[in-house]
Design a protein around this motif. Structure first.
Motif, PDB file in Angstrom:
ATOM      1  N   VAL A  83       0.860  -1.186   0.000  1.00 22.65           N
ATOM      2  CA  VAL A  83       0.000   0.000   0.000  1.00 22.65           C
ATOM      3  C   VAL A  83       0.897   1.237   0.000  1.00 22.65           C
ATOM      4  N   HIS A  84       0.626   2.169  -0.913  1.00 20.44           N
ATOM      5  CA  HIS A  84       1.462   3.364  -1.054  1.00 20.44           C
ATOM      6  C   HIS A  84       0.823   4.631  -0.507  1.00 20.44           C
ATOM      7  N   GLY A  85      -0.375   4.529   0.012  1.00 21.38           N
ATOM      8  CA  GLY A  85      -1.024   5.698   0.596  1.00 21.38           C
ATOM      9  C   GLY A  85      -2.285   5.316   1.338  1.00 21.38           C
ATOM     10  N   VAL A  86      -2.513   5.996   2.465  1.00 16.13           N
ATOM     11  CA  VAL A  86      -3.695   5.758   3.294  1.00 16.13           C
ATOM     12  C   VAL A  86      -4.190   7.107   3.800  1.00 16.13           C
ATOM     13  N   ALA A  87      -5.495   7.315   3.717  1.00 17.57           N
ATOM     14  CA  ALA A  87      -6.099   8.508   4.319  1.00 17.57           C
ATOM     15  C   ALA A  87      -6.789   8.076   5.603  1.00 17.57           C
ATOM     16  N   VAL A  88      -6.489   8.769   6.684  1.00 17.67           N
ATOM     17  CA  VAL A  88      -7.155   8.526   7.963  1.00 17.67           C
ATOM     18  C   VAL A  88      -8.383   9.432   7.981  1.00 17.67           C
ATOM     19  N   LEU A  89      -9.561   8.829   8.125  1.00 18.72           N
ATOM     20  CA  LEU A  89     -10.817   9.571   8.040  1.00 18.72           C
ATOM     21  C   LEU A  89     -11.374   9.970   9.399  1.00 18.72           C
ATOM     22  N   ASP A  90     -10.842   9.413  10.449  1.00 18.43           N
ATOM     23  CA  ASP A  90     -11.339   9.649  11.796  1.00 18.43           C
ATOM     24  C   ASP A  90     -10.439  10.642  12.532  1.00 18.43           C
ATOM     25  N   ARG A  91     -11.030  11.707  13.055  1.00 18.14           N
ATOM     26  CA  ARG A  91     -10.254  12.749  13.728  1.00 18.14           C
ATOM     27  C   ARG A  91      -9.497  12.209  14.945  1.00 18.14           C
ATOM     28  N   GLN A  92     -10.146  11.369  15.733  1.00 19.27           N
ATOM     29  CA  GLN A  92      -9.494  10.827  16.939  1.00 19.27           C
ATOM     30  C   GLN A  92      -8.347   9.893  16.568  1.00 19.27           C
ATOM     31  N   LEU A  93      -8.531   9.086  15.541  1.00 18.16           N
ATOM     32  CA  LEU A  93      -7.460   8.201  15.087  1.00 18.16           C
ATOM     33  C   LEU A  93      -6.282   9.031  14.577  1.00 18.16           C
ATOM     34  N   ALA A  94      -6.568  10.095  13.844  1.00 17.44           N
ATOM     35  CA  ALA A  94      -5.509  10.973  13.343  1.00 17.44           C
ATOM     36  C   ALA A  94      -4.769  11.641  14.501  1.00 17.44           C
ATOM     37  N   LYS A  95      -5.514  12.085  15.524  1.00 19.31           N
ATOM     38  CA  LYS A  95      -4.876  12.703  16.693  1.00 19.31           C
ATOM     39  C   LYS A  95      -4.002  11.692  17.422  1.00 19.31           C
ATOM     40  N   GLY A  96      -4.507  10.473  17.553  1.00 20.21           N
ATOM     41  CA  GLY A  96      -3.732   9.424  18.207  1.00 20.21           C
ATOM     42  C   GLY A  96      -2.473   9.098  17.434  1.00 20.21           C
ATOM     43  N   LEU A  97      -2.590   9.031  16.133  1.00 27.01           N
ATOM     44  CA  LEU A  97      -1.437   8.752  15.290  1.00 27.01           C
ATOM     45  C   LEU A  97      -0.423   9.886  15.374  1.00 27.01           C
ATOM     46  N   LYS A  98      -0.920  11.124  15.380  1.00 28.86           N
ATOM     47  CA  LYS A  98      -0.014  12.272  15.468  1.00 28.86           C
ATOM     48  C   LYS A  98       0.714  12.306  16.806  1.00 28.86           C
ATOM     49  N   SER A  99      -0.014  12.120  17.901  1.00 31.51           N
ATOM     50  CA  SER A  99       0.646  12.154  19.214  1.00 31.51           C
ATOM     51  C   SER A  99       1.599  10.971  19.358  1.00 31.51           C
ATOM     52  N   TYR A 100       1.218   9.843  18.793  1.00 34.78           N
ATOM     53  CA  TYR A 100       2.097   8.675  18.811  1.00 34.78           C
ATOM     54  C   TYR A 100       3.362   8.951  18.005  1.00 34.78           C
ATOM     55  N   ALA A 101       3.190   9.537  16.825  1.00 36.91           N
ATOM     56  CA  ALA A 101       4.332   9.831  15.964  1.00 36.91           C
ATOM     57  C   ALA A 101       5.287  10.810  16.630  1.00 36.91           C
ATOM     58  N   VAL A 102       4.739  11.835  17.257  1.00 34.60           N
ATOM     59  CA  VAL A 102       5.585  12.825  17.935  1.00 34.60           C
ATOM     60  C   VAL A 102       6.329  12.169  19.103  1.00 34.60           C
ATOM     61  N   ALA A 103       5.609  11.381  19.889  1.00 31.76           N
ATOM     62  CA  ALA A 103       6.217  10.736  21.058  1.00 31.76           C
ATOM     63  C   ALA A 103       7.293   9.741  20.655  1.00 31.76           C
ATOM     64  N   HIS A 104       7.138   9.124  19.502  1.00 31.63           N
ATOM     65  CA  HIS A 104       8.072   8.101  19.082  1.00 31.63           C
ATOM     66  C   HIS A 104       8.978   8.534  17.933  1.00 31.63           C
ATOM     67  N   GLU A 105       8.940   9.833  17.667  1.00 31.93           N
ATOM     68  CA  GLU A 105       9.826  10.435  16.676  1.00 31.93           C
ATOM     69  C   GLU A 105       9.717   9.801  15.303  1.00 31.93           C
ATOM     70  N   LEU A 106       8.496   9.410  14.928  1.00 32.06           N
ATOM     71  CA  LEU A 106       8.283   8.964  13.563  1.00 32.06           C
ATOM     72  C   LEU A 106       8.328  10.201  12.673  1.00 32.06           C
ATOM     73  N   LYS A 107       8.657   9.997  11.438  1.00 27.47           N
ATOM     74  CA  LYS A 107       8.789  11.130  10.529  1.00 27.47           C
ATOM     75  C   LYS A 107       7.417  11.706  10.214  1.00 27.47           C
ATOM     76  N   GLU A 108       7.265  12.994  10.445  1.00 28.95           N
ATOM     77  CA  GLU A 108       6.027  13.697  10.078  1.00 28.95           C
ATOM     78  C   GLU A 108       6.413  14.889   9.225  1.00 28.95           C
ATOM     79  N   LYS A 109       5.692  15.058   8.159  1.00 23.43           N
ATOM     80  CA  LYS A 109       5.900  16.226   7.320  1.00 23.43           C
ATOM     81  C   LYS A 109       4.698  17.127   7.552  1.00 23.43           C
ATOM     82  N   ALA A 110       4.942  18.250   8.161  1.00 21.69           N
ATOM     83  CA  ALA A 110       3.850  19.185   8.423  1.00 21.69           C
ATOM     84  C   ALA A 110       3.366  19.746   7.103  1.00 21.69           C
TER      85      ALA A 110
END
Length: 112
Positions: A83-110
């Motif tokens: 899979v080369h792309g996924v859209a997260v449609l749920d606001r809470q899931l997106a927030k969880g993924l973002k806070s998880y990514a920040v806490a675990h230093e996953l790459k995020e492109k603002a």
């Protein structure tokens, strides 16, 4: 695969089971155009065409874009082939993924 990567992919797997993500570049692109995407996830090895389709539109729509894992692993977590792309449609899931990514230093492109 690291525990961090496994947990992030697990979040996406839960989202897939709940029907709260759009799987695939075309589905993610459609979700972005419709204003339904809360976040975009792409594997580090996404194809240039996938990046071309999603990165610019995510930036234009000011939707956060996360890059981690590999296409094969992302697909496996979602019960699909690569899979080369996924859209997260749920606001809470997106927030969880973002806070998880920040806490675990996953790459995020603002976006924006």
């Amino acid at each position: 695969m690291s525990d961090d990567e496994r947990r992030a992919l697990g979040l996406l797997g839960l989202g897939a089971k709940a029907g709260r993500i759009a799987i695939g570049v075309e589905a993610a692109h459609s979700a972005l155009r419709a204003g339904k995407a809360e976040a975009i996830v792409m594997p580090a090895d996404a194809s240039p065409r996938s990046k071309e389709q999603l990165v610019a539109l995510a930036g234009h729509k000011k939707v956060p874009l996360f890059t981690f894992s590999q296409a094969e692993k992302l697909g496996a977590a979602l019960g699909r082939p690569a899979v080369h792309g996924v859209a997260v449609l749920d606001r809470q899931l997106a927030k969880g993924l973002k806070s998880y990514a920040v806490a675990h230093e996953l790459k995020e492109k603002a976006a924006g």
